[in-house]
Design an enzyme around this catalytic site. Structure first.
Site, short mmCIF file in Angstrom:
data_model
loop_
_atom_site.label_atom_id
_atom_site.label_comp_id
_atom_site.label_asym_id
_atom_site.label_seq_id
_atom_site.Cartn_x
_atom_site.Cartn_y
_atom_site.Cartn_z
N TYR A 73 0.70 -1.20 0.01
CA TYR A 73 0.01 0.06 -0.01
C TYR A 73 0.84 1.14 -0.02
O TYR A 73 0.63 2.12 -0.64
CB TYR A 73 -1.03 -0.09 1.31
N PHE A 125 -6.67 20.06 -24.69
CA PHE A 125 -7.45 18.72 -25.03
C PHE A 125 -8.72 18.82 -24.18
O PHE A 125 -8.96 19.62 -23.32
CB PHE A 125 -6.73 17.63 -24.42
N ASP A 126 -9.99 18.10 -24.72
CA ASP A 126 -11.19 18.26 -24.11
C ASP A 126 -11.36 18.08 -22.42
O ASP A 126 -11.75 19.18 -22.02
CB ASP A 126 -12.28 17.16 -24.68
N ASP A 216 1.26 19.54 -21.02
CA ASP A 216 0.26 18.40 -20.86
C ASP A 216 0.98 17.39 -21.88
O ASP A 216 1.12 17.49 -23.35
CB ASP A 216 -1.05 18.95 -21.63
N ALA A 218 1.16 14.09 -22.89
CA ALA A 218 0.75 12.69 -23.19
C ALA A 218 1.84 12.12 -24.29
O ALA A 218 2.14 10.96 -24.37
CB ALA A 218 -0.70 12.82 -23.79
N LYS A 259 -0.72 7.00 -23.38
CA LYS A 259 -0.51 7.32 -24.87
C LYS A 259 0.88 6.72 -25.12
O LYS A 259 1.33 5.72 -25.00
CB LYS A 259 -0.50 8.74 -25.02
N HIS A 455 -20.07 15.13 -26.01
CA HIS A 455 -19.66 13.99 -27.01
C HIS A 455 -19.60 12.66 -26.61
O HIS A 455 -19.73 11.68 -27.35
CB HIS A 455 -18.63 14.40 -27.70
C1 LIG Z 1 -5.58 11.91 -23.34
C2 LIG Z 1 -5.29 13.19 -22.85
C3 LIG Z 1 -5.40 13.80 -21.84
C4 LIG Z 1 -6.40 13.08 -20.94
O1 LIG Z 1 -5.85 11.79 -20.27
P1 LIG Z 1 -6.70 10.71 -19.76
O2 LIG Z 1 -5.63 9.80 -19.45
O3 LIG Z 1 -7.50 10.16 -21.04
O4 LIG Z 1 -7.48 11.04 -18.61
C5 LIG Z 1 -5.03 15.14 -21.58
N1 LIG Z 1 -4.31 15.93 -22.36
C6 LIG Z 1 -4.25 15.28 -23.70
C7 LIG Z 1 -3.12 16.08 -24.64
C8 LIG Z 1 -4.42 14.02 -23.84
O5 LIG Z 1 -4.31 13.53 -25.15
#
Ligand SMILES: *Cc1c(COP(=O)(O)O)cnc(C)c1O
Length: 465
Positions: A73, A125-126, A216, A218, A259, A455
Site C-alpha cells: 500500500y 485537449f477536451d 500536457d 501525453a 499514450k 460528445h
Molecule cells: C488523453 C489526454 C488527456 C487526458 O488523459 P486521460 O488519461 O484520458 O484522462 C489530456 N491531455 C491530452 C493532450 C491527452 O491526449
C-alpha cells in the site's frame, strides 16, 4: 504514390480475435447506439480507432513487470522504480503517479486556477479544458494560424502563437493568467508537434510575466521524434536528450500515460523543482490522497506502476518511433493519392481527416466530423471520432453551439496493435466514402446532451430531408 510502409520492429506473440460484421448489422448497431460511437460495444467494432489512449499493446518486458509489481500500500518497490524513471527521463525531482491524465489535471489545476482567471494553451485537449472550467477559470487556445488550415503543410503546426500569447496576457492582465499549458504533441490540432524553439520562447514569456508553465505531456516521445527529424540542430540529439531539453523549459507536467508510455492505464504529475515549490507539492499530495489514493500508488495497482516505469523507456526507442510515425504517414500518403484532405502533414498519433472538405454541403452544426465517423463504422466497422464542433460543445455562458476551427474525424492509431493490412482497410473505406460523399445531404442533430463533455454521452439522430 503511397510511401513505403515502415516494417514493424517487433513480432506478434499473442493474438486477439476480432469480430467481422455485415453492413446491415452495423447500421442497426449504430442506430441502437443513438449514433454516438462511444455507445457502441467494443466487440462490434472491427478496427477501433476511437483513441490511442490505453489501447496500446504492452511488450513482453511490461507483462513480465506486471508479474513483478509490488502491491504494498505504501512505499512499494514499483513506485520507486517509477519515480527513478521519471527523474531520469524528464529531470523533474517530484514524480506523482495518478490513475490517468485527467486525474493529474484535477489534482494540479485548482492550485493555479480560480474563478475570474484564465489558462492559455497552444490548444486544450477536451478533458483539460473541462478541468480548467471546473476550477472556475476560462480556457483560451492560442495555436499558430497555420494549424487552422489543414491543407497547409508546414512543420510544427502544434506551436503556440507567441505573439498572440503576449497580447492575450496583456489583455487579461498577467495576474489573471493562472497557468500556461503546452500540449505536446498538440492533440486537438491533429497530433501536430511543438518545436524546441517554441518551447523556449513560451518559457521566456512565462518567466517574464511570472506565469507558471505546465506541459500536457501525453505524447512527449512522438513530439521528440518530430523535433529530431525536423528541427534544425537537433538531428544528432538522442530522443531522451530532446525530451530532457523540452521539459527543462517548463515548471511542471501533467501526463496521461495511456499514450506514449504504452500502457493501458496511468498518469503522472511532475514538478521540476519541489524544493522551490514546497507548498505546491504538499497541495498535490493532499489532493492526491483525497481523490486518487496514497501518494505512492496514486490510484494505480503496483503492477501498473511497474509497467508504466518500463513503458516510459520503451516509448523513447527510436526504431519504434520511426515505425510508429511511419505507420501514420503511410495512411496519410494513401489519402494523398486519393485526394482526401486531412490535417497535413500527418501528426504523431493518427490521421485527422478533414470532414468539412469531404462534406462541404454539411454545416458545422450538423457535425460533419461525426457524419464521417458514422459512415466509417457503417462502411468497414471502423470506429473513429469527431474532433470538431460536435466535440467542442456549447458556449458555457450563452449555451449556443460553438463553431470549431476544424471539423475533423480522427483516426487515432493504437500503438503496436494494427498491421499494414488494417491500415489499408482504413484507406479503402475512406476512399469508398469519398466517392459517394455528395449523396449524403444532411448530418445529425442532438436529441439529448449532458452539460459538460457531451460528445461522450449525447444522443443523436439523422436529419431527414
Ligand atoms: C488523453 C489526454 C488527456 C487526458 O488523459 P486521460 O488519461 O484520458 O484522462 C489530456 N491531455 C491530452 C493532450 C491527452 O491526449
Amino acid at each position: 504514390m503511397a510511401m513505403k510502409y515502415v516494417p514493424e520492429p517487433f513480432r506478434i506473440k499473442m493474438v486477439e480475435t476480432i469480430k467481422m460484421t455485415t453492413r446491415e448489422e452495423r447500421e442497426a448497431k449504430i442506430k441502437d447506439a443513438k449514433y454516438n460511437l462511444f455507445n457502441l460495444k467494443g466487440e462490434d467494432v472491427y478496427i477501433d480507432l476511437l483513441t490511442d489512449s490505453g489501447t496500446n499493446a504492452m511488450s513482453q518486458e511490461q507483462w513480465a513487470g506486471v508479474m513483478r509489481g509490488d502491491e504494498a500500500y505504501a512505499g512499494a518497490k514499483s513506485y520507486y522504480k517509477l519515480v527513478d524513471a521519471g527523474r531520469d527521463i524528464f529531470g523533474y525531482q517530484y514524480i506523482q503517479p495518478v490513475h490517468q491524465g485527467r486525474a493529474a489535471e484535477k489534482v494540479l489545476f485548482p492550485a493555479f486556477l480560480h474563478k475570474g482567471q484564465y489558462a492559455i494553451s497552444n490548444m486544450f485537449f477536451d478533458t483539460t479544458r473541462a478541468h480548467v472550467e471546473l476550477a472556475g477559470a476560462r480556457a483560451v487556445d492560442c495555436v499558430v494560424e497555420e494549424a487552422k488550415d489543414p491543407s497547409r503543410r508546414c512543420k510544427f503546426k502544434g506551436n503556440m502563437d507567441v505573439k498572440k500569447l503576449k497580447e492575450l496576457i496583456q489583455e487579461f492582465g498577467a495576474e489573471n493568467v493562472g497557468l500556461v499549458v503546452m500540449t505536446i504533441t498538440n492533440n486537438s490540432a491533429g497530433g501536430q508537434p511543438v518545436s524546441l524553439e517554441n518551447m523556449r520562447q513560451v518559457s521566456e514569456i512565462c518567466r517574464q510575466y511570472k506565469i507558471p508553465l505546465d506541459i500536457d505531456a501525453a505524447r512527449y516521445a512522438e513530439n521528440a521524434y518530430f523535433i529530431k527529424r525536423d528541427e534544425a540542430g537537433c538531428e544528432n540529439m538522442s530522443i531522451k536528450e530532446i525530451v530532457r531539453k523540452t521539459f527543462s523549459y517548463a515548471d511542471m507536467f501533467t501526463m496521461s500515460a495511456k499514450k506514449d508510455t504504452i500502457v493501458n492505464m496511468g498518469g503522472l504529475i511532475g514538478v521540476k523543482d519541489p524544493e522551490k515549490n514546497a507548498e505546491l507539492v504538499s497541495n498535490i499530495k493532499a489532493n492526491c490522497i483525497s481523490y486518487e489514493g496514497f501518494i505512492t500508488y496514486g490510484g494505480l495497482a503496483g503492477r501498473d506502476l511497474e509497467a508504466l516505469a518500463i513503458g516510459l523507456y520503451e516509448g523513447l526507442d527510436e526504431n519504434y518511433l520511426r515505425y510508429r510515425i511511419g505507420q501514420v504517414e503511410y495512411l496519410a500518403s494513401r489519402l494523398d493519392d486519393a485526394g482526401i484532405a486531412y490535417q497535413s502533414p500527418a501528426g504523431g498519433h493518427g490521421v485527422f481527416v478533414d470532414a468539412a472538405a469531404m462534406f462541404p454541403q454539411i454545416p458545422y452544426y450538423e457535425f460533419p466530423g461525426q457524419v464521417l465517423g458514422i459512415e466509417l463504422y457503417k462502411e468497414a466497422g471502423i470506429r473513429a471520432c469527431d474532433i470538431g464542433s460536435y466535440m467542442l460543445g456549447n458556449d458555457p455562458d450563452t449555451g449556443e453551439q460553438l463553431r470549431s476551427d476544424f471539423e475533423f474525424t480522427r483516426l487515432a492509431i493504437p500503438r503496436r496493435v494494427y498491421t499494414q493490412a488494417h491500415i489499408d482497410v482504413m484507406a479503402e473505406a475512406l476512399i469508398a466514402i469519398k466517392e459517394r460523399a455528395h449523396e449524403i445531404k444532411h448530418g445529425y442533430r442532438i436529441t439529448w446532451e449532458p452539460p459538460i463533455l457531451r460528445h461522450f454521452q449525447a444522443h443523436l439522430e439523422p436529419i431527414e430531408e
